[in-house]
Design a protein around this motif. Structure first.
Motif, PDB file in Angstrom:
ATOM      1  N   ALA A   1       0.692  -1.135  -0.114  1.00 59.36           N
ATOM      2  CA  ALA A   1      -0.061   0.032   0.018  1.00 59.36           C
ATOM      3  C   ALA A   1       0.838   1.204   0.016  1.00 59.36           C
ATOM      4  N   TYR A   2       2.008   1.231   0.948  1.00 64.41           N
ATOM      5  CA  TYR A   2       3.063   2.495   0.725  1.00 64.41           C
ATOM      6  C   TYR A   2       3.506   2.542  -0.245  1.00 64.41           C
ATOM      7  N   ALA A   3       4.016   1.438  -1.144  1.00 63.00           N
ATOM      8  CA  ALA A   3       4.775   1.546  -2.439  1.00 63.00           C
ATOM      9  C   ALA A   3       3.967   2.156  -3.491  1.00 63.00           C
ATOM     10  N   ARG A   4       2.761   1.769  -3.398  1.00 62.27           N
ATOM     11  CA  ARG A   4       1.855   2.096  -4.424  1.00 62.27           C
ATOM     12  C   ARG A   4       0.743   3.393  -4.258  1.00 62.27           C
ATOM     13  N   ARG A   5       1.020   3.840  -3.102  1.00 59.05           N
ATOM     14  CA  ARG A   5       0.233   4.681  -2.608  1.00 59.05           C
ATOM     15  C   ARG A   5      -1.652   4.462  -2.938  1.00 59.05           C
ATOM     16  N   SER A   6      -1.827   3.399  -2.416  1.00 59.68           N
ATOM     17  CA  SER A   6      -3.073   2.833  -2.825  1.00 59.68           C
ATOM     18  C   SER A   6      -3.582   1.767  -1.801  1.00 59.68           C
ATOM     19  N   GLN A   7      -4.793   1.722  -1.527  1.00 58.27           N
ATOM     20  CA  GLN A   7      -5.509   0.957  -0.694  1.00 58.27           C
ATOM     21  C   GLN A   7      -6.242  -0.251  -1.192  1.00 58.27           C
TER      22      GLN A   7
ATOM     23  N   ASP B   1      -4.667   3.110  -9.340  1.00 56.31           N
ATOM     24  CA  ASP B   1      -3.517   2.329  -9.046  1.00 56.31           C
ATOM     25  C   ASP B   1      -4.276   1.275  -8.049  1.00 56.31           C
TER      26      ASP B   1
ATOM     27  N   ALA C   1      -2.697  -1.688  -5.357  1.00 61.30           N
ATOM     28  CA  ALA C   1      -1.303  -2.030  -4.796  1.00 61.30           C
ATOM     29  C   ALA C   1      -0.963  -3.415  -5.107  1.00 61.30           C
TER      30      ALA C   1
ATOM     31  N   HIS D   1       8.877   5.108   5.413  1.00 58.04           N
ATOM     32  CA  HIS D   1       9.831   6.356   5.905  1.00 58.04           C
ATOM     33  C   HIS D   1       9.496   6.379   7.364  1.00 58.04           C
TER      34      HIS D   1
END
Length: 435
Positions: free
Chosen positions: A124-130, A205, A207, A297
């Motif tokens: 989810a973080y890498a793709r900025r999508s849930q 997008d 994830a 991060h």
């Protein structure tokens, strides 16, 4: 009152009602040696379910016991990941090398549920999508996000989730629309459905896709080899990540490949693992591409993940698997049992299907008159095997599957013994169902 009955009464007074127990009269296991266990009333069993695929080497394995005792002797049971952990680093090096994932890094947790939560967070973080894709009939754990990607109503308590999830075909060839299809046609139909889901149900997008190569709680249902390679070719077009849930299929259990996903000829972006690696000690984790693992991060730790005791057990277990080529043993012993069950199926109307790979196999039960799935028949087979000295498990979307995963150290004699008990139990239940 018997020892087991008294303990059951105490259990029901203080444990949640939804905590499932096997058998009409549940048992307590108090001893184990090799691939056999003993209950509190002195009855012995050949174990074909290994604590839900967890005691991968069986019980009281000297190499594992001695590794744990050496660590205990140091006086250091826990330090946390705030310190360097030699055993954790050594195990991560082995898993990264065995994973086949480029520039792999490893994060340890305490369970498969935690591992899947971590992998979903990374994606989810890498793709900025849930938005996440998952498989129908799947099971990925009991926590909030893990239940969100579980495609089996019996294991899902709430209709909402922190994720936006869409479920795919792939392990549901029993459905009428897929009847009579060859593997190639079925894969093509599933891929076309994936493209349609991406075009219609998702917004922007996605994830990741998370999938079990063989569905555990789903009753060891599985897609034809090659499906996930076909799925990944579509996912790669838009950068969607692929997570292979290897909690039950890892470490050579299928006999076909060291990781369950190997049967599909594809390398995932991440794999989750747990269960058998610790041979009874709590351990889980994620192995992923280095860029994905390093991408977060915020600061993170795992207080108990990778603790010295579990790492000692896991290192010894993995070394034992590799040193004794247990993948090959799983292939040989599984062929004996699956082949024997498949031959017996022809004269047992209650058996709808026999399936599996290596030492991961199942028998699906159905009403001999209607062919409909029958959970009572599966329960009856479980009782019959217990009475004859064999422990098995259950599962399936309809609760009608007896599933088994013996220790990977199973001998030829034990495979023949277990097969004999299974067939005798199926014959007894089949005769009763026909009367």
């Amino acid at each position: 009152m018997s020892e087991h009955a008294n303990l059951l009464k105490r259990h029901r007074a203080v444990m949640p009602s939804w905590m499932a127990l096997n058998y009409q009269d549940p048992i307590e296991i108090v001893g184990g040696k090799g691939n056999r266990v003993t209950d509190a009333e002195g009855k012995g069993y050949l174990d074909f379910f290994t604590g839900i695929l967890t005691n991968m080497l069986g019980y009281d394995v000297p190499e594992v016991r001695e590794a744990v005792e050496r660590q205990l002797a140091t006086g250091v049971v826990h330090t946390s990941t705030a310190y360097l952990l030699r055993g954790q680093i050594e195990l991560a090096e082995k898993i990264a090398r065995l994973s086949g994932i480029p520039d792999a890094k490893v994060f340890f947790t305490n369970s498969g549920t935690e591992a899947n939560e971590t992998a979903l967070l990374l994606a989810a973080y890498a793709r900025r999508s849930q938005q996440v894709l998952a498989m129908r009939q799947s099971y990925h754990g009991r926590s909030f996000a893990a239940t969100g990607v579980t495609g089996n109503r019996a294991w899902t308590n709430v209709s909402f989730s922190p994720l936006d999830v869409h479920f795919l075909h792939g392990a549901d060839r029993h459905l009428p629309q897929f009847a009579g299809m060859s593997d190639e046609r079925y894969i093509d139909a599933c891929v076309q459905d994936l493209r349609h889901v991406l075009a219609t149900a998702t917004g922007g997008d996605v994830a990741a896709l998370i999938a079990e190569p063989i569905q555990g709680v789903g009753g060891f249902t599985m897609p034809p080899d090659g499906l996930f390679a076909a799925y990944k070719s579509v996912l790669d077009e838009s950068g969607v990540l692929f997570i292979s849930d290897e909690v039950q299929t890892g470490w050579g259990r299928t006999g076909q490949s060291f990781w369950g996903i190997g049967g599909h000829g594809v390398t995932p972006d991440m794999m989750t693992f747990a269960k058998g690696l610790g041979n009874g000690f709590a351990v889980g984790g994620v192995v992923a591409r280095g860029d994905l693992m390093d991408g977060l991060h915020a600061v993170g730790i795992s207080t108990f993940g990778g603790n010295p005791i579990s790492m000692a057990a896991a290192n010894a277990t993995l070394d034992y698997v590799l040193d004794h080529d247990l993948q090959a043993n799983a292939a040989r012993r599984g062929a004996t049992i699956i082949g024997g069950l498949a031959s017996a199926r022809e004269r047992l109307p209650i058996v709808r299907d026999v399936r599996g790979k290596g030492l991961m196999f199942a028998v699906e039960l159905g009403d001999p008159r209607t062919g409909e799935p029958s959970a009572p028949l599966a329960a009856a087979v479980m009782e019959a095997t217990r009475e004859r000295g064999l422990l098995v498990g259950k599962g399936g979307l309809y609760g009608n599957v007896v599933r088994m995963a013996p220790p990977m150290t199973l001998t030829d004699a034990e495979a023949v013994e277990g097969l004999g008990i299974l067939i005798a139990s199926l014959e007894a239940v089949n005769e009763e169902a026909a009367s």
